[in-house]
Scaffold this motif. Sequence first.
Motif, short mmCIF file in Angstrom:
data_model
loop_
_atom_site.label_atom_id
_atom_site.label_comp_id
_atom_site.label_asym_id
_atom_site.label_seq_id
_atom_site.Cartn_x
_atom_site.Cartn_y
_atom_site.Cartn_z
N ALA A 129 -10.12 -5.50 8.01
CA ALA A 129 -9.49 -6.75 8.40
C ALA A 129 -8.01 -6.54 8.71
CB ALA A 129 -9.65 -7.79 7.30
N GLU A 130 -7.46 -7.36 9.62
CA GLU A 130 -6.07 -7.20 10.03
C GLU A 130 -5.12 -7.39 8.85
OE1 GLU A 130 -2.48 -6.69 11.98
OE2 GLU A 130 -4.51 -6.00 12.44
N GLU A 131 -5.37 -8.40 8.00
CA GLU A 131 -4.50 -8.61 6.85
C GLU A 131 -4.52 -7.39 5.93
OE1 GLU A 131 -3.69 -12.02 3.51
OE2 GLU A 131 -5.73 -11.24 3.63
N THR A 132 -5.69 -6.79 5.79
CA THR A 132 -5.81 -5.61 4.94
C THR A 132 -5.06 -4.43 5.55
OG1 THR A 132 -7.98 -6.41 4.22
CG2 THR A 132 -7.43 -4.13 3.70
N ARG A 133 -5.16 -4.30 6.86
CA ARG A 133 -4.41 -3.24 7.54
C ARG A 133 -2.91 -3.40 7.28
NH1 ARG A 133 -1.14 -2.07 11.37
NH2 ARG A 133 -0.88 -4.27 11.87
N ARG A 134 -2.42 -4.63 7.40
CA ARG A 134 -0.99 -4.88 7.16
C ARG A 134 -0.63 -4.56 5.71
NH1 ARG A 134 1.50 -9.18 7.10
NH2 ARG A 134 -0.20 -10.63 6.62
N LEU A 135 -1.54 -4.87 4.79
CA LEU A 135 -1.30 -4.58 3.37
C LEU A 135 -1.13 -3.09 3.14
CD1 LEU A 135 -1.38 -5.38 0.29
CD2 LEU A 135 -3.86 -4.99 0.43
N LEU A 136 -2.01 -2.29 3.70
CA LEU A 136 -1.94 -0.84 3.50
C LEU A 136 -0.66 -0.26 4.08
CD1 LEU A 136 -4.85 -1.31 2.63
CD2 LEU A 136 -5.53 0.70 3.96
N VAL A 137 -0.30 -0.70 5.27
CA VAL A 137 0.91 -0.20 5.91
C VAL A 137 2.14 -0.59 5.10
CG1 VAL A 137 2.38 -0.40 7.95
CG2 VAL A 137 -0.08 -0.11 8.23
N ALA A 138 2.19 -1.85 4.67
CA ALA A 138 3.34 -2.33 3.91
C ALA A 138 3.48 -1.62 2.57
CB ALA A 138 3.23 -3.83 3.68
N THR A 139 2.37 -1.31 1.94
CA THR A 139 2.42 -0.65 0.64
C THR A 139 2.94 0.77 0.77
OG1 THR A 139 0.55 -2.01 -0.11
CG2 THR A 139 1.11 -0.08 -1.44
N GLU A 140 2.47 1.49 1.80
CA GLU A 140 3.02 2.84 1.99
C GLU A 140 4.50 2.77 2.35
OE1 GLU A 140 2.03 7.02 4.25
OE2 GLU A 140 2.31 5.20 5.42
N GLU A 141 4.88 1.80 3.18
CA GLU A 141 6.30 1.64 3.52
C GLU A 141 7.14 1.37 2.27
OE1 GLU A 141 5.89 -0.24 8.05
OE2 GLU A 141 6.22 -1.55 6.31
N SER A 142 6.60 0.56 1.35
CA SER A 142 7.35 0.23 0.14
C SER A 142 7.53 1.46 -0.75
CB SER A 142 6.65 -0.89 -0.64
OG SER A 142 5.49 -0.45 -1.33
N LEU A 143 6.56 2.36 -0.73
CA LEU A 143 6.70 3.61 -1.48
C LEU A 143 7.91 4.39 -0.98
CD1 LEU A 143 5.82 5.92 -3.36
CD2 LEU A 143 4.19 6.63 -1.59
N PHE A 144 8.05 4.51 0.34
CA PHE A 144 9.16 5.28 0.88
C PHE A 144 10.48 4.53 0.76
CE2 PHE A 144 5.61 7.69 2.47
CZ PHE A 144 6.07 8.99 2.33
N ALA A 145 10.42 3.19 0.74
CA ALA A 145 11.64 2.42 0.48
C ALA A 145 12.16 2.73 -0.92
CB ALA A 145 11.36 0.93 0.64
N ALA A 146 11.23 2.86 -1.88
CA ALA A 146 11.63 3.20 -3.25
C ALA A 146 12.11 4.64 -3.33
CB ALA A 146 10.46 2.97 -4.19
N ILE A 147 11.37 5.56 -2.71
CA ILE A 147 11.75 6.98 -2.75
C ILE A 147 13.16 7.18 -2.20
CG2 ILE A 147 11.25 9.24 -1.72
CD1 ILE A 147 8.25 8.50 -1.98
N ASN A 148 13.55 6.39 -1.23
CA ASN A 148 14.88 6.52 -0.64
C ASN A 148 15.99 6.30 -1.67
OD1 ASN A 148 16.56 6.90 1.74
ND2 ASN A 148 17.09 4.73 1.51
N HIS A 149 15.67 5.63 -2.78
CA HIS A 149 16.65 5.41 -3.84
C HIS A 149 16.57 6.47 -4.94
CE1 HIS A 149 18.17 1.46 -2.55
NE2 HIS A 149 16.93 1.21 -2.14
#
Length: 260
Positions: free
Chosen positions: A121-141
Amino acid sequence: MARRHKIKIKTPHEIGKMRVAGQAASEVLMELVKAVEPGRTTLEIDQLAKELMKERDCKSAFLGYRGFRGQICISVNEEIVHGIGGPRKIQPGDVVKLDVGVVKSGFIGDNAITVAVGEIAEETRRLLVATEESLFAAINHARAGERLADLCGAVEEHVRPLGFTVVREFVGHGVGRDLHEEPQVPNYRPQGKSPILEPGMTLAIEPMVNAGTASIRILDDGWTVITTDKKPSAHFEHTVLVTDGEPELLTWRPRGVPGL
């Protein structure tokens, strides 16, 4: 004693061993990604993990931990984390979370990824992408001189504007000789004084993000955590070394959500 002094600083020798453990954990995880396909049972993937670990002269960091019965954690759809392999067959449209921790030469590598199985599902696709992005947002700190709270807060601050929620009951953690070391690494900004990150700290950073409610429930097996609204959840994790420069991914893998 200030809380930050409880956080173990790894020596160069220990960091070398953690690199080896992290590489093994990442290799096992990425081999398991290839095995996630319709018709496979979650137990088959769990048993494959055992074989892959044996090939790399390491063993599961999870098996037997507080009585856990799996080689890895494998969680499907509304299951957030801590799922145990069993007879459930993977279906097209599923999202499958693989969490692999290994022990090699006395040190632990810990990493996780979420796999999309066919069209989702499109919402699920957005969820997966956002979660991986949030991991790298945290790693950047994950840099010397930054505060742990800023790292933690980066996850929720990334996913909340997109309509998603973070799990609050389960968090990331320090990792090294033990699976769970200080500090706790929540996916939201903690209150109170926050430790300053120092070179040699090793953190398992692991966003757990839900499509709907943040509310969770633990199933009767005592382990599997699900969303109470049965909407899907995503989970991504790296073991990260804080250095004087760029953060180092001890569980390096190519960036991207498998299956998308």
